[in-house]
Scaffold this motif. Structure first.
Motif, short mmCIF file in Angstrom:
data_model
loop_
_atom_site.label_atom_id
_atom_site.label_comp_id
_atom_site.label_asym_id
_atom_site.label_seq_id
_atom_site.Cartn_x
_atom_site.Cartn_y
_atom_site.Cartn_z
N PRO A 141 17.11 23.60 9.98
CA PRO A 141 16.73 24.38 8.80
C PRO A 141 15.26 24.17 8.45
N LYS A 142 14.70 25.15 7.81
CA LYS A 142 13.32 25.06 7.37
C LYS A 142 13.19 23.97 6.30
N ILE A 143 12.13 23.21 6.37
CA ILE A 143 11.89 22.14 5.40
C ILE A 143 10.72 22.54 4.50
N SER A 144 10.96 22.58 3.21
CA SER A 144 9.92 22.88 2.23
C SER A 144 9.40 21.59 1.62
N ASP A 145 8.17 21.61 1.16
CA ASP A 145 7.60 20.46 0.46
C ASP A 145 8.16 20.41 -0.95
N VAL A 146 9.00 19.42 -1.22
CA VAL A 146 9.62 19.26 -2.53
C VAL A 146 8.99 18.04 -3.21
N ASN A 147 8.48 18.25 -4.41
CA ASN A 147 7.90 17.14 -5.18
C ASN A 147 9.04 16.33 -5.79
N TYR A 148 9.51 15.35 -5.04
CA TYR A 148 10.69 14.59 -5.45
C TYR A 148 10.35 13.60 -6.55
N ALA A 197 15.14 7.13 -17.33
CA ALA A 197 14.46 8.02 -16.41
C ALA A 197 13.10 7.45 -16.08
N SER A 198 12.71 7.58 -14.83
CA SER A 198 11.43 7.04 -14.40
C SER A 198 10.93 7.80 -13.20
N PRO A 199 9.61 8.06 -13.11
CA PRO A 199 9.08 8.72 -11.92
C PRO A 199 8.89 7.77 -10.76
N LEU A 200 9.21 6.48 -10.96
CA LEU A 200 9.01 5.49 -9.91
C LEU A 200 10.31 5.27 -9.17
N ASN A 201 10.18 4.81 -7.96
CA ASN A 201 11.39 4.54 -7.18
C ASN A 201 11.13 3.36 -6.26
N LEU A 202 11.75 2.25 -6.55
CA LEU A 202 11.67 1.08 -5.69
C LEU A 202 13.08 0.56 -5.54
N VAL A 203 13.66 0.80 -4.38
CA VAL A 203 15.07 0.48 -4.21
C VAL A 203 15.29 -1.01 -4.24
N LYS A 204 14.53 -1.75 -3.50
CA LYS A 204 14.69 -3.20 -3.46
C LYS A 204 13.32 -3.85 -3.49
N ASP A 205 13.25 -4.95 -4.16
CA ASP A 205 12.02 -5.74 -4.14
C ASP A 205 12.07 -6.60 -2.89
N THR A 206 11.44 -6.13 -1.84
CA THR A 206 11.54 -6.81 -0.55
C THR A 206 10.67 -8.06 -0.46
N THR A 207 10.03 -8.43 -1.54
CA THR A 207 9.26 -9.68 -1.54
C THR A 207 10.10 -10.85 -2.04
N MET A 208 11.31 -10.57 -2.55
CA MET A 208 12.14 -11.61 -3.15
C MET A 208 13.52 -11.59 -2.49
N SER A 210 15.51 19.94 2.51
CA SER A 210 14.22 19.50 1.96
C SER A 210 14.41 18.32 1.02
N ILE A 211 15.44 18.38 0.16
CA ILE A 211 15.69 17.29 -0.79
C ILE A 211 16.13 16.03 -0.05
N VAL A 212 17.01 16.19 0.94
CA VAL A 212 17.48 15.04 1.71
C VAL A 212 16.32 14.37 2.43
N MET A 213 15.45 15.16 3.04
CA MET A 213 14.30 14.60 3.75
C MET A 213 13.37 13.86 2.80
N GLU A 214 13.07 14.49 1.66
CA GLU A 214 12.10 13.90 0.73
C GLU A 214 12.68 12.66 0.05
N ALA A 215 13.96 12.72 -0.37
CA ALA A 215 14.58 11.56 -1.01
C ALA A 215 14.68 10.39 -0.04
N GLU A 267 8.92 22.85 -6.81
CA GLU A 267 9.02 22.36 -8.18
C GLU A 267 10.48 22.22 -8.62
N ALA A 268 11.37 21.99 -7.65
CA ALA A 268 12.80 21.93 -7.98
C ALA A 268 13.12 20.81 -8.96
N PHE A 269 12.36 19.71 -8.94
CA PHE A 269 12.64 18.58 -9.82
C PHE A 269 11.80 18.59 -11.08
#
Length: 404
Positions: free
Chosen positions: A172-179, A192-203, A264-269, A396-398
């Protein structure tokens, strides 16, 4: 039955050739004279060539196909090279070779380019290239190469199919999604937060047994050196993102656009290391509770490449999918028909949902009819965030997606 009919046709052609030879000879014998024998001797080489062609073994001819564009995206170009080789030198007047597709609709896209006429002569090898522009998404099967030979006058015609099965996946075609992550869990509470850090890999807080999909960078190599057993580091979950993308596979006019948005969402997320799950409804259901590796992401994209609209217009989430998604999270439903009965079937099965957003895909310059507006109104009354967007608005889906 088909093979028997082919053999019968070939024998009838050979019998016709014998009749021509005998008729020409009898005519020369009984008519006599220079003209009659001249006609016989003029036609004799053509008859002998046709007879030799009849016994020429087509099994000695082989074909090779090379897909020069192994990765093709929706609307992209497919380039193919084919070579035909033979072991025995025999003067062939001409050969028609056809690259056969399983789907006749795909063959029509070639505009006849998958068929080629060769003046073979005494050559042992011939080649040709062809291209298909604007390839549709899907799984396209190339079954093999069919060759057809004929003599000067078409008295003897021979066909031979060379099995050469290959599968071309058009992604499928992949669009640039601002996730932007919809939810971020801190150690306490949700916000709600625009940041995303799944795990703190330093600890690192400990180690556990290695599981399929764990990142290579998380492997505890010192433990492996001691025990020869793969162990994975466990990190402190400072912030996590659990997002479940659900693609409605019911038939719609914008089904291709829905698949594009989901991919597009799966790729960007996935690129943002979100705790991502992916589900498709319908006859060809897919459940991927966690996409944590490139292999799992590739599996989801392959499924989207092959996905076809479901024949059941009421199909929701299966019980097996529901049992795997009880852990909850933020759900994004991609659909063209946001009717409440369908949304409710997903909400009842998923369980423990923190937020539910319905992205409703519309045709370009399409208007919202009364039925669609009523469905959106009912969904919003039940607390569902609904946003309508066209293909041009996918980046601009998000943008206007808010946390409930």
């Amino acid at each position: 039955m088909k093979n028997a009919l082919g053999i019968l046709v070939a024998l009838s052609r050979f019998l016709f050739l014998i009749i021509i030879l005998v008729s020409a000879f009898l005519y020369a014998m009984f008519q006599g004279g220079k003209v009659s024998w001249t006609v016989f001797y003029m036609i004799l080489p053509f008859i002998l060539y046709s007879g030799a062609l009849f016994f020429y073994p087509l099994s000695s001819i082989a074909a090779e196909r090379i897909i020069r564009t192994p990765i093709v995206k929706y609307g992209g170009r497919l380039a193919v090279s084919i070579s035909i080789n033979r072991r025995f030198r025999f003067p062939l007047l001409y050969m028609v070779a056809t690259d056969k597709f399983a789907d006749p609709g795909t063959a029509e896209l070639t505009d006849g380019k998958q068929k080629h006429l060769f003046i073979f002569g005494m050559k042992n090898k011939v080649e040709w290239d062809y291209e298909i522009e604007q390839m549709p998404r899907g799984e396209h099967i190339l079954e093999g190469v069919e060759i057809e030979l004929s003599d000067f006058f078409g008295w003897i015609r021979k066909k031979h199919f060379i099995p050469l099965k290959q599968i071309v996946l058009v992604y499928p075609k992949i669009s640039d999604v601002n996730y932007i992550p919809m939810d971020t869990q801190y150690d306490r509470g949700t916000m709600a937060s625009p940041l995303n850090l799944v795990k703190d890999t330093t600890m690192a807080t400990g180690i556990r047994d290695y599981q399929s999909g764990d990142r290579v960078s998380w492997i505890h190599w010192k433990s492996f050196a001691r025990t020869q057993t793969l162990m994975t580091k466990e990190f402190e979950d400072r912030r996590s993102q659990e997002l479940i993308v659900v693609l409605d596979s019911r038939p719609s006019e914008v089904f291709e656009e829905q698949v594009e948005l989901a991919a597009s969402i799966v790729m960007e997320a996935s690129a943002h290391q979100a705790g991502l799950g992916f589900v498709t409804t319908g006859n060809e259901r897919l459940l991927t509770p966690f996409i944590q590796s490139d292999g799992q992401l590739q599996h989801a994209l392959i499924h989207l490449a092959k996905l076809k609209p479901s024949g059941d217009s009421t199909t929701g989430m299966s019980s097996h999918q529901a049992s795997e998604l009880k852990h909850g999270g933020s759900i994004i439903l991609i659909t063209a028909n946001p009717n409440w009965a369908f949304i409710q079937s997903i909400l009842e099965n998923a369980g423990n949902v923190r937020s539910f957003t319905c992205l409703t895909v519309l045709k370009e310059n399409g208007e919202k009819n009364g039925h669609l507006l009523e469905d959106i109104r009912i969904a919003k009354l039940h607390g569902v965030t609904v946003r309508t967007l066209t293909q041009k608005q996918f980046p601009e889906a998000f943008k206007e997606v808010t946390h409930l």
